[in-house]
Scaffold this active site. Structure first.
Site, PDB file in Angstrom:
ATOM      1  N   GLU A  91       0.884  -1.174   0.000  1.00 29.63           N
ATOM      2  CA  GLU A  91       0.000   0.000   0.000  1.00 29.63           C
ATOM      3  C   GLU A  91       0.914   1.213   0.000  1.00 29.63           C
ATOM      4  O   GLU A  91       1.484   1.567   1.025  1.00 29.63           O
ATOM      5  CB  GLU A  91      -0.914  -0.026   1.230  1.00 29.63           C
ATOM      6  N   CYS A 126      -1.526   9.564   2.588  1.00 32.63           N
ATOM      7  CA  CYS A 126      -1.240   8.934   1.297  1.00 32.63           C
ATOM      8  C   CYS A 126      -2.191   9.410   0.218  1.00 32.63           C
ATOM      9  O   CYS A 126      -1.854   9.449  -0.953  1.00 32.63           O
ATOM     10  CB  CYS A 126      -1.337   7.418   1.437  1.00 32.63           C
TER      11      CYS A 126
HETATM   12  N1  NAD Z   1      -1.553   3.241   0.315  1.00 28.37           N
HETATM   13  C1  NAD Z   1      -1.753   3.493   1.587  1.00 28.37           C
HETATM   14  O1  NAD Z   1      -2.741   3.072   2.171  1.00 28.37           O
HETATM   15  C2  NAD Z   1      -0.764   4.327   2.357  1.00 28.37           C
HETATM   16  C3  NAD Z   1      -1.096   4.736   3.652  1.00 28.37           C
HETATM   17  C4  NAD Z   1      -0.198   5.531   4.345  1.00 28.37           C
HETATM   18  C5  NAD Z   1       1.016   5.885   3.784  1.00 28.37           C
HETATM   19  N2  NAD Z   1       1.304   5.492   2.525  1.00 28.37           N
HETATM   20  C6  NAD Z   1       2.563   5.923   1.904  1.00 28.37           C
HETATM   21  O2  NAD Z   1       3.623   5.706   2.805  1.00 28.37           O
HETATM   22  C7  NAD Z   1       4.633   6.674   2.634  1.00 28.37           C
HETATM   23  C8  NAD Z   1       4.985   7.281   3.976  1.00 28.37           C
HETATM   24  O3  NAD Z   1       5.442   6.316   4.792  1.00 28.37           O
HETATM   25  P1  NAD Z   1       7.014   6.037   5.039  1.00 28.37           P
HETATM   26  O4  NAD Z   1       7.431   4.885   4.201  1.00 28.37           O
HETATM   27  O5  NAD Z   1       7.738   7.312   4.915  1.00 28.37           O
HETATM   28  O6  NAD Z   1       6.863   5.592   6.557  1.00 28.37           O
HETATM   29  P2  NAD Z   1       7.914   5.025   7.560  1.00 28.37           P
HETATM   30  O7  NAD Z   1       9.187   5.762   7.445  1.00 28.37           O
HETATM   31  O8  NAD Z   1       7.185   4.990   8.847  1.00 28.37           O
HETATM   32  O9  NAD Z   1       8.214   3.537   7.035  1.00 28.37           O
HETATM   33  C9  NAD Z   1       7.208   2.561   6.894  1.00 28.37           C
HETATM   34  C10 NAD Z   1       7.677   1.253   7.493  1.00 28.37           C
HETATM   35  O10 NAD Z   1       8.801   0.751   6.755  1.00 28.37           O
HETATM   36  C11 NAD Z   1       9.834   0.367   7.660  1.00 28.37           C
HETATM   37  N3  NAD Z   1      11.126   0.545   7.022  1.00 28.37           N
HETATM   38  C12 NAD Z   1      11.765   1.711   6.786  1.00 28.37           C
HETATM   39  N4  NAD Z   1      12.947   1.482   6.166  1.00 28.37           N
HETATM   40  C13 NAD Z   1      13.053   0.149   6.008  1.00 28.37           C
HETATM   41  C14 NAD Z   1      14.034  -0.715   5.421  1.00 28.37           C
HETATM   42  N5  NAD Z   1      15.134  -0.237   4.872  1.00 28.37           N
HETATM   43  N6  NAD Z   1      13.794  -2.047   5.433  1.00 28.37           N
HETATM   44  C15 NAD Z   1      12.654  -2.530   5.974  1.00 28.37           C
HETATM   45  N7  NAD Z   1      11.694  -1.768   6.542  1.00 28.37           N
HETATM   46  C16 NAD Z   1      11.890  -0.450   6.559  1.00 28.37           C
HETATM   47  C17 NAD Z   1       9.636   1.295   8.844  1.00 28.37           C
HETATM   48  O11 NAD Z   1      10.215   0.760  10.004  1.00 28.37           O
HETATM   49  C18 NAD Z   1       8.131   1.415   8.937  1.00 28.37           C
HETATM   50  O12 NAD Z   1       7.555   0.398   9.718  1.00 28.37           O
HETATM   51  C19 NAD Z   1       4.081   7.680   1.665  1.00 28.37           C
HETATM   52  O13 NAD Z   1       4.592   7.419   0.394  1.00 28.37           O
HETATM   53  C20 NAD Z   1       2.585   7.392   1.702  1.00 28.37           C
HETATM   54  O14 NAD Z   1       1.915   7.801   0.546  1.00 28.37           O
HETATM   55  C21 NAD Z   1       0.463   4.697   1.811  1.00 28.37           C
HETATM   56  C1  LIG Z   2     -26.750  11.811   9.295  1.00 24.95           C
HETATM   57  C2  LIG Z   2     -27.833  11.812   8.273  1.00 24.95           C
HETATM   58  C3  LIG Z   2     -27.594  12.094   6.922  1.00 24.95           C
HETATM   59  C4  LIG Z   2     -26.277  12.350   6.360  1.00 24.95           C
HETATM   60  C5  LIG Z   2     -25.175  11.666   6.607  1.00 24.95           C
HETATM   61  C6  LIG Z   2     -23.900  11.942   5.984  1.00 24.95           C
HETATM   62  C7  LIG Z   2     -23.837  12.705   4.729  1.00 24.95           C
HETATM   63  C8  LIG Z   2     -22.771  11.499   6.572  1.00 24.95           C
HETATM   64  C9  LIG Z   2     -21.443  11.702   6.055  1.00 24.95           C
HETATM   65  C10 LIG Z   2     -20.373  11.286   6.738  1.00 24.95           C
HETATM   66  C11 LIG Z   2     -19.028  11.464   6.281  1.00 24.95           C
HETATM   67  C12 LIG Z   2     -18.763  12.176   5.030  1.00 24.95           C
HETATM   68  C13 LIG Z   2     -18.013  10.992   7.026  1.00 24.95           C
HETATM   69  C14 LIG Z   2     -16.634  11.102   6.659  1.00 24.95           C
HETATM   70  C15 LIG Z   2     -15.692  10.406   7.315  1.00 24.95           C
HETATM   71  C16 LIG Z   2     -14.316  10.448   6.900  1.00 24.95           C
HETATM   72  C17 LIG Z   2     -13.384   9.591   7.289  1.00 24.95           C
HETATM   73  C18 LIG Z   2     -13.721   8.582   8.297  1.00 24.95           C
HETATM   74  C19 LIG Z   2     -12.052   9.665   6.725  1.00 24.95           C
HETATM   75  C20 LIG Z   2     -11.155   8.694   6.789  1.00 24.95           C
HETATM   76  C21 LIG Z   2      -9.873   8.832   6.171  1.00 24.95           C
HETATM   77  C22 LIG Z   2      -8.828   7.984   6.348  1.00 24.95           C
HETATM   78  C23 LIG Z   2      -8.980   6.811   7.203  1.00 24.95           C
HETATM   79  C24 LIG Z   2      -7.587   8.249   5.684  1.00 24.95           C
HETATM   80  C25 LIG Z   2      -6.589   7.401   5.675  1.00 24.95           C
HETATM   81  C26 LIG Z   2      -5.336   7.722   5.098  1.00 24.95           C
HETATM   82  C27 LIG Z   2      -4.533   6.836   4.507  1.00 24.95           C
HETATM   83  C28 LIG Z   2      -4.903   5.428   4.312  1.00 24.95           C
HETATM   84  C29 LIG Z   2      -3.221   7.235   3.971  1.00 24.95           C
HETATM   85  O1  LIG Z   2      -2.353   7.828   4.604  1.00 24.95           O
HETATM   86  C30 LIG Z   2     -28.718  12.180   5.936  1.00 24.95           C
HETATM   87  C31 LIG Z   2     -28.593  13.509   5.195  1.00 24.95           C
HETATM   88  C32 LIG Z   2     -28.584  11.040   4.928  1.00 24.95           C
HETATM   89  C33 LIG Z   2     -30.084  12.127   6.574  1.00 24.95           C
HETATM   90  C34 LIG Z   2     -30.179  11.177   7.710  1.00 24.95           C
HETATM   91  C35 LIG Z   2     -29.194  11.526   8.789  1.00 24.95           C
END
Ligand code: NAD
Ligand SMILES: CC1=C(/C=C/C(C)=C/C=C/C(C)=C/C=C/C=C(C)/C=C/C=C(C)/C=C/C=C(\C)C=O)C(C)(C)CCC1
Length: 485
Positions: free
Chosen positions: A218, A252
């Protein structure tokens, strides 16, 4: 606050061996056990919500509202969904009906892959460690978790809590940096899920290849935003800017850069400035709604990218390495060859590239790696379809940013350089599940299938062909000149 202690390297093989024995006991396969562990995980989070907020504040200066929204609520949502559905997901599934095969009861058994390894990054250290764990528990796997050492307060808290809430014979944490992770990667695992950057993903993939271990990666990338001048400008500016400043841009899925029609750039930039002032009336530095960068090294990286830009800083630009502070910054008139386009920014800096039209925007996107997300702000369905139909990305989102990761039922995952595989919900369960084909063939079937045995004859082949050789529709006129016609 708990202190992070690295796991002694010599203990790591034993931890893995213990967890493998735990898996061997078979207990993780029991649905009641999986549900009990999921419930415990929910209480681990709920009982310690304030401690998690404090830990994230220590690690990233993160406002508690963001920890609740991006980590607590969404991870608890994942636990709830798995708790409610695990029995259904894990049920053996009949294969699609086929007259030739149904008598052999073809089915798919959902079996745990075994002992899985989860390596997660610093930016969402609860959600990105525990959501894969939800997938592993619900799939019936045992798991070893490796949190990011760059978020030490959260890693320490998770290390303290996990054995108090979950069964430590099958779920363990290993802490450390590169030497510890290198040791972990020498061991054989049944699946590795790695979330982080593409450089380390290549190291993980190479280590996994030695054992032919399947992996999910990811990753990130430069997620673009395409602006239609007929969009709802205020809403677009507000959502895009929020996606850029939340967690100080260390998401990310954060919008990385914006492609805006040249004639619309002034209006768009003015709208961003208005949003900036409404979000941070006292200025971002004094605001308790704005995070810090994870490390001095990453702050320095952003400083250098800003020093080298040929674009014009509209507002922001201030960097204080010692305090890991980068001001929310908008840079206009950026070109594709700019420093700000050289890598994923992962910080609160928003470059704006002016383009002639949507075709140029699409061409720029397609000259870069497929991103994790692609955003379009438009009210015009043809405009949105044109962008989505002519590009590739992990997700394709109109008039919204970032929160797709929290949307129930949607997979989170990249394509090509932004990652392989999907997590969240049933996708997380499937990642750690082996779909084991099974059937039970009755002896009487040889009345019809006996022709497969030697000595082979023309008659037996003719009978087998009648049953097994599929037919196809006649070729339409449009294919009259196709090769072989
Ligand atoms: N696709 C997704 O869901 C998602 C979510 C969050 C972050 N990201 C991406 O992650 C990146 C940021 O995270 P990061 O990588 O800088 O985090 P980070 O530096 O925390 O590293 C991530 C993991 O890799 C391990 N690691 C680091 N160097 C290593 C090595 N040489 N060998 C083995 N393991 C090693 C670390 O210990 C850590 O657990 C961004 O590019 C971001 O977009 C992706
Ligand atoms: C309540 C009633 C209604 C409306 C409800 C609505 C429109 C609810 C909307 C809720 C929303 C938009 C919630 C958003 C939540 C966002 C979240 C949890 C974001 C998460 C992001 C993450 C985890 C990001 C992760 C990052 C990563 C993976 C990388 O680094 C009605 C209008 C329908 C009427 C009844 C009542």
């Amino acid at each position: 606050m708990s202190q992070l202690m690295y796991t002694p390297i010599e203990d790591i093989p034993k931890i893995q061996g213990d967890v493998r024995s735990g898996f061997g006991s078979g207990k993780t396969k029991d649905i009641a056990f999986r549900k009990a562990q999921l419930l415990q995980l929910a209480y681990l989070i709920k009982d310690n919500q304030q401690r998690f907020r404090d830990a994230l504040h220590a690690d990233l200066g993160r406002p508690p509202t963001e920890t609740d929204l991006f980590e607590i609520f969404v991870t608890l949502g994942e636990v709830r969904s798995a708790y409610d559905n695990v029995a259904k997901w894990a049920k053996t599934e009949s294969a699609a009906f086929s007259l030739n095969w149904f008598a052999m009861s073809p089915a798919i058994r959902k079996e745990p892959k075994g002992v899985v390894l989860v390596i997660s990054p610093f930016n969402y250290p609860i959600y990105l460690l525990l959501t894969p764990l939800v997938g592993a528990i619900s799939a019936g796997c045992a798991a070893v978790l490796k949190p990011s050492e760059q978020a030490p307060a959260t890693a320490a808290l998770l290390t303290e809590l996990l054995p108090r809430y979950l069964d430590p014979t099958v779920y363990r944490i290993v802490n450390g940096g590169i030497p510890e992770t290198t040791k972990i990667l020498e061991l054989p695992w049944d699946h590795i899920m790695y979330t982080g950057n593409g450089r380390v993903a290549r190291i993980i993939a190479a280590a996994a290849a030695k054992h032919l271990t399947p992996i999910s990666t990811e990753l990130g990338g430069k997620s673009p935003v395409v602006i239609d001048p007929k969009c709802d400008l205020k809403l677009a500016a507000k959502r895009i800017f929020w996606g850029k400043i939340a967690n100080a841009g260390q998401i990310c899925l954060s919008p990385d850069y914006v492609l805006v029609p040249r004639t619309f750039q002034d209006q768009f930039v003015a709208a961003l400035k208005e949003v900036h002032d409404s979000f941070f009336p006292e200025g971002p530095r004094a605001s308790d709604s704005f995070s810090r960068i994870v490390s001095e090294q990453h702050t320095r990286r952003l400083k250098k990218l800003l020093e080298d830009t040929q674009g014009t800083v509209v507002f922001g630009g201030e960097v204080d390495v010692e305090h890991k502070y980068v001001a929310p910054t908008v840079v206009r008139d950026v070109t594709e060859r700019d420093s700000l386009m050289s890598e994923e920014l992962f910080g609160p800096v928003l470059p704006i590239i002016p383009v002639e039209d949507v075709d140029e925007a699409i061409a720029i996107i397609n000259r870069h790696d497929h991103p994790l997300a692609l955003y379009v702000f438009s009210q015009d369905s043809k405009f949105k379809a044109k962008v989505f139909d002519n590009t590739q990305s992990g997700s394709a989102i109109a008039n919204e940013v970032v929160i797709q990761a929290g949307a129930h039922g949607l997979p989170v995952g990249g394509v090509g350089p932004s990652g392989t595989g999907y997590y969240t919900g049933k996708y997380g369960f499937d990642m750690f599940t082996h779909h084991r084909a099974t059937m039970d063939s009755q002896g009487w079937l040889d009345w019809v299938l006996g022709g497969r045995y030697p000595p082979y004859t023309a008659g037996s082949l003719s009978l087998l062909s009648k049953m097994l050789l599929p037919s196809f529709p006649a070729r339409p006129k449009s294919l009259a000149n196709a090769p072989g016609s």
